[in-house]
Design a protein around this motif. Structure first.
Motif, PDB file in Angstrom:
ATOM      1  N   PHE A 545       0.896  -1.093  -0.077  1.00  0.00           N
ATOM      2  CA  PHE A 545      -0.156  -0.105  -0.148  1.00  0.00           C
ATOM      3  C   PHE A 545       0.901   1.160   0.010  1.00  0.00           C
ATOM      4  N   GLN A 546       2.110   1.088  -0.199  1.00  0.00           N
ATOM      5  CA  GLN A 546       2.917   2.021  -0.069  1.00  0.00           C
ATOM      6  C   GLN A 546       2.951   3.200  -1.435  1.00  0.00           C
ATOM      7  N   GLU A 547       1.733   3.647  -1.658  1.00  0.00           N
ATOM      8  CA  GLU A 547       1.300   4.554  -2.826  1.00  0.00           C
ATOM      9  C   GLU A 547       0.814   5.953  -2.296  1.00  0.00           C
ATOM     10  N   GLU A 548       1.378   6.941  -3.077  1.00  0.00           N
ATOM     11  CA  GLU A 548       1.043   8.134  -2.712  1.00  0.00           C
ATOM     12  C   GLU A 548      -0.767   8.450  -2.744  1.00  0.00           C
ATOM     13  N   LYS A 549      -1.100   7.777  -3.822  1.00  0.00           N
ATOM     14  CA  LYS A 549      -2.520   8.120  -3.972  1.00  0.00           C
ATOM     15  C   LYS A 549      -3.338   7.671  -2.823  1.00  0.00           C
ATOM     16  N   PHE A 550      -2.840   6.661  -2.171  1.00  0.00           N
ATOM     17  CA  PHE A 550      -3.728   6.495  -0.764  1.00  0.00           C
ATOM     18  C   PHE A 550      -3.827   7.609   0.209  1.00  0.00           C
ATOM     19  N   THR A 551      -2.854   8.156   0.355  1.00  0.00           N
ATOM     20  CA  THR A 551      -2.588   9.380   1.000  1.00  0.00           C
ATOM     21  C   THR A 551      -3.427  10.521   0.659  1.00  0.00           C
ATOM     22  N   GLU A 552      -3.165  10.630  -0.750  1.00  0.00           N
ATOM     23  CA  GLU A 552      -3.995  11.796  -1.196  1.00  0.00           C
ATOM     24  C   GLU A 552      -5.427  11.678  -1.271  1.00  0.00           C
ATOM     25  N   SER A 553      -6.065  10.432  -1.353  1.00  0.00           N
ATOM     26  CA  SER A 553      -7.225   9.913  -1.508  1.00  0.00           C
ATOM     27  C   SER A 553      -7.883  10.454   0.020  1.00  0.00           C
ATOM     28  N   VAL A 554      -7.176  10.044   1.034  1.00  0.00           N
ATOM     29  CA  VAL A 554      -7.434  10.254   2.313  1.00  0.00           C
ATOM     30  C   VAL A 554      -7.829  11.963   2.686  1.00  0.00           C
ATOM     31  N   LYS A 555      -6.571  12.476   2.394  1.00  0.00           N
ATOM     32  CA  LYS A 555      -6.500  14.012   2.390  1.00  0.00           C
ATOM     33  C   LYS A 555      -7.694  14.526   1.771  1.00  0.00           C
ATOM     34  N   LYS A 556      -7.940  14.205   0.576  1.00  0.00           N
ATOM     35  CA  LYS A 556      -9.261  14.850  -0.134  1.00  0.00           C
ATOM     36  C   LYS A 556     -10.465  14.533   0.460  1.00  0.00           C
ATOM     37  N   PHE A 557     -10.476  13.573   0.921  1.00  0.00           N
ATOM     38  CA  PHE A 557     -11.868  13.005   1.763  1.00  0.00           C
ATOM     39  C   PHE A 557     -11.831  13.634   2.958  1.00  0.00           C
TER      40      PHE A 557
END
Length: 821
Positions: A545-557
């Motif tokens: 899961f070490q992908e930036e997209k997960f962190t960005e998705s959480v931030k946007k949410f």
């Protein structure tokens, strides 16, 4: 009167909450599959999941429900689950209703007691007792005891069916046991006996010349009337259903006509061993509130509602309530509901959160404890986030439960033949899907939740201005860790599933929940965090899961759900799923041919329609648009000789439905009433019984479309989205203040004492744990609370005296007296 508040009459309301923790040392002494049930008398109202292959099963299940009827015993049964045979009852914990107060709010281990027919009783019997004076042929005076057994109500089911009851009536003394017997009544839990029995009360010869009516003390002191209820076994042994005992001495100068609660036999299980069945750990909180008319609560309600305006917040009535209650949850539940109902919750949560943040030293521990602020937010999310959870998680939870894929990745728990790589792919698929549904769901997040998150986010940024991530962790600690992750692991608790998932699916949901907690925890996907995992297998799993997209998705949410802009669409395209479950419905007789019987169906209630289906997930076979429902009311048991029935009145014939227990029936009625209260064509009158054989059983009218003979119980439209009984919540808070009056007084003394603030503290245990920021403001609020509570005490005392004076010996209103043994 505010919508959702009570009416003009005094109401007695009961609820039960608590937790079933675990059991230990159960017999038989080998690994079995166990589950636990909660019963009101003999009626099951709650069931835990099955814990497989254990001698000390951990259930860990919380329960909360309204109790809609009278009861004598609250019981917890431990069952040994059987696949082919009937589940075996290992033992039980039974507590008398009047003894529940001894265990409220406490965690206790209870020894399991054996289950036998002599102790399994429920129901009540209606008797009329009278002593008559008789003159015998020789001129002596004697007394005749007249026992009129009228009827019984609420007798238990035998093997799932109504019993065949009869009663024995006895006059018992040291040297006599005169017994008579009623006729057997077939297939009924509410038999109508209406039989009268006569017994002579013998007198000694020394009183034969007395002409006035007088009862001899020595004789009467030793006699008692005993009524035993039995189920006629025909070719097998009769089953004991309960008994009542009444001393004849109480009838000296009066006759009594009253309901008596049936009791178990005194020696029902004395011969059985009670120390080798195991034990059960429980936390039980039973409350019974006497809700007065709304105007009685004006002062207390106003005092609580202005709490968010009090400076400092620790001097407010709402905050003081949480301080004096031993368990903050006791205070949080009614407080949040009351503040929600009057649109005062958001400013109060912001105020207590700000106080909470003063004691938070590290940004990474923000809102991780069980403070008043965090508990208020938790309770708010449960209440206002129900629909949000369903539209977000229910489809994917259904997929996981109905088409489960193996997901175990713990090497120790892998079964023979499992492939850990395939399981990891399956788990990753489910986690991705759940995560995707959550981060896409911000538009459905209720506005009130968004407003609370907005406040928490900005308060956190203000407290830790040098930490750019704290504003996100303040929100994620709630919405991911305490909302979505909890709902995933316990879908049954949040009404996302009607039944407990099996053990394998439960394990899958647990792993998904762990993943969602970590994905939603801000910054948890960095490499430095991976080493903090307790389980090595989870650490390996998260390397993918070490992908930036997960962190960005959480931030946007988190940005979206902590915005003050309204997130709820003005018109929902999809209906709101409210409730579903299995019940029985009576055939409506729409065809000329066919017997009107009861069939099991799957019912579903949404904001748009009420439907039933042959099976879950099948197309509906009957649909009632919500706008067409005219009333939802209970149905008299006498209509079909069945318990827990209610009726849905609509354009066609009434739909008669039988729920599985009284709690479930009450929940369905409340849900249906809530969603239909604003219907413009709601009825004001209804028939409490059915139309059978050409007439209404209740009023004997012979025309089927005759106007109802009883007033509907819920004919006032509601104007609030969240249906809350404000008076009931205020009464609960009054009860909590009353219980903790000594603490209020000690806190008042502490505030009023100069020594507390300028000299050495005296008796620190009395007040050292209280938060006193401003002694003057706190003292002022405490004085108001105590004054208001004392006035309400007077009102309750007047009602108690009125109730006591109208209660008859042995009646339900005074059940303690009716339990003479």
């Amino acid at each position: 009167m505010a919508a959702g508040d009570g009416g003009d009459e005094v109401r007695v309301l009961q609820n039960l909450r608590g937790k079933i923790y675990d059991a230990k040392h159960l017999v038989p002494n080998k690994m079995r599959d166990f589950f636990c049930t909660i019963n009101l008398d003999q009626e099951e109202v709650f069931r835990t999941q099955v814990v497989e292959k254990s001698l000390s099963p951990y259930f860990g299940e919380e329960f909360y429900f309204e109790i809609p009827r009278t009861f004598q015993w609250l019981s917890f049964y431990i069952y040994d689950k059987s696949v082919l045979q009937k589940d075996l009852r290992i033992g039980k914990v039974s507590i008398k209703k009047e003894d529940l107060c001894n265990y409220t709010g406490k965690e206790n281990w209870f020894m399991l007691q054996p289950v036998d027919s002599n102790s399994e009783v429920q129901g009540k019997v209606h008797l009329e007792l009278k002593l008559n004076e008789l003159i015998t042929d020789n001129g002596s005076v004697c007394q005749q005891l007249v026992v009129h057994i009228k009827e019984c109500h609420g007798l238990p089911l035998i093997n799932g069916q109504n019993c065949d009851p009869y009663a024995t009536v006895s006059l018992v003394g040291p040297c006599r046991n005169d017994q008579k017997k009623t006729k057997v009544k077939k297939k009924t839990s509410n038999p109508q006996f209406n039989e009268t029995f006569y017994f002579e009360v013998t007198r000694s010869s020394s009183y034969t010349k007395k002409s006035q009516f007088q009862v001899e003390e020595e004789d009467i002191e030793k006699l008692e009337v005993r009524v035993d209820l039995w189920n006629n076994g025909n070719l097998v042994q009769d089953i004991f259903l309960g008994e009542i005992k009444v001393p004849v001495k109480v009838l000296r100068n009066d006759s009594f006509q009253a309901w008596y609660l049936l009791q178990p036999r005194e020696n029902g299980n004395k011969s059985s061993k009670t120390d080798d069945l195991g034990s059960l750990r429980l936390n039980i909180c039973y409350t019974e509130d006497c809700v007065l008319p709304s105007e009685y609560y004006t002062s207390l309600r106003n005092l609580l509602l202005k709490s968010s305006d009090v400076q400092p917040i620790s001097a407010s009535a709402a905050y003081i309530l949480s301080e004096v209650c031993r368990d903050k949850y006791d205070a949080v539940l009614p407080l949040v509901r009351l503040l929600l109902h009057h649109h005062k919750l958001v400013p109060f949560v912001a105020a207590v959160a700000e106080l909470d943040l003063k004691d938070t030293q590290e940004a990474n521990t923000i809102f991780r404890g069980n403070s008043l602020a965090t508990r208020c937010v938790d309770e708010m999310m449960k209440i206002v986030g129900k629909h949000y959870l369903k539209v977000t998680l229910k489809p994917v939870i259904d997929e996981i439960c109905e088409s489960p894929k193996p997901c175990e990745i713990d090497p120790i728990k892998l079964r023979e033949g499992d492939n850990v790589e395939i399981n990891m792919e399956n788990l990753r698929y489910y986690v991705d899907k759940v995560f995707r549904e959550i981060v896409r769901s911000s538009i459905s997040c209720p506005t009130l939740m968004c407003d609370v998150f907005y406040s928490l986010r900005h308060l956190a940024a203000k407290r830790f201005p040098n930490d750019p991530h704290v504003q996100y962790s303040a929100v994620s600690s709630f919405v991911f860790l305490r909302f979505f992750a909890v709902a995933v692991v316990s879908p049954h608790t949040f009404h996302l599933r009607p039944h407990h998932p099996d053990a394998q699916t439960s394990r899958t949901l647990t792993l998904i929940s762990k993943a969602i907690q970590t994905l939603g925890s801000w910054g948890s996907l960095t490499k430095s965090k991976l080493s903090s995992f307790k389980e090595t297998f989870m650490c390996e799993f998260f390397k993918t899961f070490q992908e930036e997209k997960f962190t960005e998705s959480v931030k946007k949410f988190l940005d979206d759900v902590s915005s003050t802009e309204s997130k709820e669409p003005s018109g929902l395209s999809e209906p709101v799923h409210l409730k579903e479950g299995e019940m029985y419905k009576r055939a409506q007789g729409r065809t000329r041919i066919g017997k009107k019987n009861f069939k099991k169906r799957w019912f579903c209630l949404t904001s748009r329609e009420f439907t039933y289906h042959k099976q879950q997930d099948k197309e509906p076979i009957f649909t009632i648009p919500i706008k067409n429902i005219l009333a939802v009311e209970k149905l008299d048991e006498s209509s079909f000789n069945k318990k827990n029935m209610f009726q849905v009145l609509h354009g066609e014939k009434p739909l008669y439905i039988q729920a599985n227990n009284c709690v479930e029936a009450n929940e369905w009625i409340e849900a249906l009433c809530r969603v239909t209260r604003c219907n413009p064509k709601r009825l004001s009158f209804y028939h409490p019984s059915a139309f059978l054989n050409g007439n209404w059983l209740c009023c004997k009218a012979t025309t089927e479309n005759t106007v109802g003979c009883a007033r509907c119980t819920a004919d006032v439209p509601a104007d609030t989205q969240i249906e809350i009984d404000g008076d009931r919540e205020t009464e609960r808070i009054y009860s909590l203040f009353t219980i903790n009056m000594s603490k209020l007084q000690k806190l008042e003394e502490a505030c009023g004492s100069i020594a507390v603030y300028q000299g050495p503290r005296k008796e620190p245990d009395d007040y050292s744990n209280f938060t006193i920021e401003d002694s003057v403001a706190t003292f002022h609020t405490l004085k108001q609370i105590i004054d208001v509570v004392e006035k309400l005490n007077e009102s309750h005392e007047k009602y108690r005296k009125k109730r006591s004076s109208s209660a008859k010996y042995g009646s339900e209103e005074n059940p303690i007296v009716g339990k003479v043994s």
